[in-house]
Scaffold this active site. Sequence first.
Site, PDB file in Angstrom:
ATOM      1  N   ASP A  62      -9.545  -6.738  -1.896  1.00 58.06           N
ATOM      2  CA  ASP A  62      -9.308  -8.080  -1.185  1.00 58.06           C
ATOM      3  C   ASP A  62      -9.588  -7.612   0.343  1.00 58.06           C
ATOM      4  O   ASP A  62      -9.611  -6.519   0.776  1.00 58.06           O
ATOM      5  CB  ASP A  62      -8.133  -8.489  -0.993  1.00 58.06           C
ATOM      6  CG  ASP A  62      -7.809  -9.086  -2.460  1.00 58.06           C
ATOM      7  OD1 ASP A  62      -8.676  -9.447  -3.206  1.00 58.06           O
ATOM      8  OD2 ASP A  62      -6.400  -9.387  -2.807  1.00 58.06           O
ATOM      9  N   ASP A  85      -4.481 -13.478  -9.044  1.00 59.41           N
ATOM     10  CA  ASP A  85      -5.217 -12.347  -9.396  1.00 59.41           C
ATOM     11  C   ASP A  85      -4.832 -11.461 -10.776  1.00 59.41           C
ATOM     12  O   ASP A  85      -5.466 -10.547 -10.949  1.00 59.41           O
ATOM     13  CB  ASP A  85      -5.042 -11.330  -8.163  1.00 59.41           C
ATOM     14  CG  ASP A  85      -5.665 -11.801  -6.874  1.00 59.41           C
ATOM     15  OD1 ASP A  85      -6.723 -12.561  -7.171  1.00 59.41           O
ATOM     16  OD2 ASP A  85      -5.063 -11.651  -5.914  1.00 59.41           O
ATOM     17  N   ASP A  92      -3.338  -9.517  -4.759  1.00 55.42           N
ATOM     18  CA  ASP A  92      -1.835  -9.806  -4.271  1.00 55.42           C
ATOM     19  C   ASP A  92      -1.471 -11.079  -4.733  1.00 55.42           C
ATOM     20  O   ASP A  92      -0.181 -11.281  -4.915  1.00 55.42           O
ATOM     21  CB  ASP A  92      -1.727  -9.711  -2.721  1.00 55.42           C
ATOM     22  CG  ASP A  92      -2.750 -10.817  -1.973  1.00 55.42           C
ATOM     23  OD1 ASP A  92      -3.498 -11.400  -2.699  1.00 55.42           O
ATOM     24  OD2 ASP A  92      -3.059 -10.569  -0.867  1.00 55.42           O
TER      25      ASP A  92
END
Length: 1028
Positions: free
Chosen positions: A450, A764, A760
């Site tokens: 990310d 996901d 997070d």
Amino acid sequence: MSMPFLTNLNRIEMLLNASNTVSAPNKRWHSAFMAIYCSRAIMSLSTLNKTNKIKAKVSPKPTPTPSFVMVDLNPHHSFGIDQTALTEIVKEKDLQILHKFGGVEGVAKALETHVEYGIKGGDDDGEDVTRRRQVFGSNTYHKPPSKGFFHFVVEAFKDVTILILLACAVLSLGFGIKEHGIKEGWYDGGSIFVAVFIVISLSAVSNFRQNRQFDKLSQVSNDIQIDVVRSGRRQHVSIFNIVVGDVICLKIGDQVPADGLFIEGHSLRVDESSMTGESDHVEISRQDHPFLFSGTKVADGYAKMLVTSVGMNTTWGQMMSSISRDIDEQTPLQERLNKLTSSIGKAGLAVAFLVLVVLLVRYFTGNTKDENGVREFNGSKTKFDDIMNAVVGIVADAVTIVVVAIPEGLPLAVTLTLAYSMKKMMADQAMVRKLSACETMGSATTICTDKTGTLTLNEMKVTKFWLGLEPVAETENAYSKIAPFVLQLIQEGVALNTTGSVQKSNKSGSEFEFSGSPTEKAILSWAVLELNMKMEHLTRSCSIIFVETFNSKKKRSGVLLRRKTDNTVNAHWKGAAEMVLKMCSRYYDASGIVKDLDNDSMLKFEHIIQGMAASSLRCIAFAHAEVAEEELGDEEGNKMVKVKDNGLTLLGLVGIKDPCRPGVQKAVETCQKAGVNVKMVTGDNIFTAKAIATECGILRPNQDTAGAVIEGEEFRNYTLEERLEKVDKICVMARSSPFDKLLMVQCLKQKGHVVAVTGDGTNDAPALKEADIGLSMGIQGTEVAKESSDIVILDDNFASVVTVLRWGRCVYNNIQKFIQFQLTVNVAALAINFVAAVSAGEVPLTAVQLLWVNLIMDTLGALALATEKPTNELMDRPPVGRTEPLITNVMWRNLLAQALYQIVVLLTLQFRGESIFGVTSGVNDTLIFNTFVLCQVFNEFNARKMEKRNVFKGIHRNKLFLGIIGITIILQVVMVEFLKKFADTERLSWGQWAICIGLAAVSWPIGWVVKLIPVPEKPLLNFLQMKK
């Protein structure tokens, strides 16, 4: 019917149903007390009816007099509702009982809680919190007792290796006593028992400590921080400090921390699969289904809930108290090692059987002679006892070879290195949830990361504001020039379309406290401090009709609200600038004049957005529309209501800066140098993504971005063949959804990559589960993401991901070092005993000596080599692939060279040692034993570095390794010099010790020279298969 009366009715019923087995005097006391209590309850009801008030308070106590003693059935009489009633409401999902108690507000009153401001206690150890904990219990559950040390001892005994060793010990003990009598015959068998005892003790201690470590890790991972409202202030508290009556703020991805009731919120959907097994999400609403259960996950929306039951009073608590965490998982490396151990054991059995056959044939054909040169077997002339003793001795030698062949240190080495690395990784901000991830991470070839919070600091601040096509300067009076009604609309859009909150600070140095996600906090602080927004005033002046919550797919959130002053209805949207811009048809300019958003203006706005994104800013847009009553639909039922999402007027654009983490560029460079591709997968727009990726080093400054930078939608629309063809080249995927991330992981795995993924958000979870190693974020990560991951990065830092990669490689490397070292011992010992047995009819190394070698090499060697720390050299080589053999060509080269040298030296001593050094047979055998052990000590240094010639680099930092070498040498001196009968040795002179050390030390230059020999990249076993 009032709550106090319902509660009293329950107690009266309990009194009437009291046990009938009491004595006559006690019955009279019981009857008297029942009469008093019932009359008090009825009096209490009549008083309440007269005043026509429903208040949650207990009946007044009568003034005590010396004529009677008061017995209070409910010592916690300060609350108007007890735990039984609270549990029944939620557990049975009974709306009727809830309505009898006056609904959620009624229950809140009974619990002395304000639905908006929460309980009075601010601190976890405050008086109100302590009182509630005493009355209703704490939010903890009883855990099953941890497995004791004895359990691990029993488990160690179940190991096949240990059972074979025990069988060998029994045989050796029996044969030894039969041949030499009990005084001296117990040495061989006894030594095997001692060896087994030490191995079991070490294994049990290691597993016991590992289990305790898991318990500690479990406690850390279960200690979730929860958003609660206490004394009107929103604050973070540990899940274990939640009490009945607390008002909890829930958002998407949160775990519901206790049983409770829905107070207020929007679009709340809960995943109850952990409780019911049903995969469909349950919609929570005030009217139809206000019940929330501990352990469930928030799938969408946000809400406030009132806690009604905690800990063991919840279904989740009762369920968790019966579950113990099982850490008996076999990692892939352990499974491969078990196969290797089994193969080596089989080879040992084959050699032992050959030795047994050869020795028996030599004995019964008269080819063996005793110390005086007399044939041991003379047909019928030989006594039966002599034959039995000889056969027993031969069998004992064969059993010893089996004992030496089985590398019982391998499982121990894996356990030690995994336990050691887990502990060290925890100190390096990585909490391992799944053991296999430790070693799998060492093989990772691609990391999909990310952006926000991982590559960046997640410390956001609004640095740019555009009103229309004009930027608003960052001067003191700049915002005062904005038209008041436009300013009010922006403030409404910020204050009412948010999941964050603003509070007056009670800390010195800051006037306000902001809570929520980093983006929400940045926008709120900008609105309050720069636009002078009054959050509390705005929330009171409007009522919210409907909310469309933000999620990673829509990338925007909307709110429909009614102003109380003029009863007008307005829709407000906030989100990714290019998404919101598409919904607009007009915009306000700097003077507050509405202008049409034509193609020319649209291009200008897109250019502004791209400019901000190119400066690494996250661009957020605000838009608004007034909604006519006829467009509203069924406002009461909220069935047809939706937030208007077209024909909006653009209010403004803000640019939020989130700086890169210090050291992230170096971490990315380290990964690339180690042969690991780093791909950035982000929800931000393509220009922001490109700017951050360049800043972090994922993209080179002048790199051709065609094919390297892509949007999620484009990747999604490719065919499977196109995705597989292009996925390797992609470095950045912008505007991606969690589904796009999952697609990328699947494609990379299909191409043979070992994929690590950071995540997070709740969405996901599929990608984290699909990846070979799922890495969730400890700070910003939701509980759903953490539960789907294998490792939790506690500081959300990409540099910690690189640390995990380094430790993963270290685990694999340490195991390989030990295998090389162990196999050198095994090959040398088997070859020496086999050749000597076949040619001379005797084995030079006795059972006790071989077991001693086995013991110090297996247990102490495992401890020394398994606890080597990771070095930078590990990151200079490419990752180990999925199909790479455990024993590489480099390892074969090293171990065969050392084993060959040891075999040559020891067989020379066996056949020519007495004549070369002019010593007796006993001293020669001791020279062989001592040289063999010292060869292993010197070879332990060689095993530290499999490819580097300087094996002493960094040795001063490994105190444990040096300590173990020292202990091994001291114990060897004791064996040779002081345990003559036990070890069957003779004392050696200083000169003989020097000879042994000199012969053993040659293994160092041999190791140095051998590493100059190149080896083919193709595994040795592949060549063997080709020849077949």
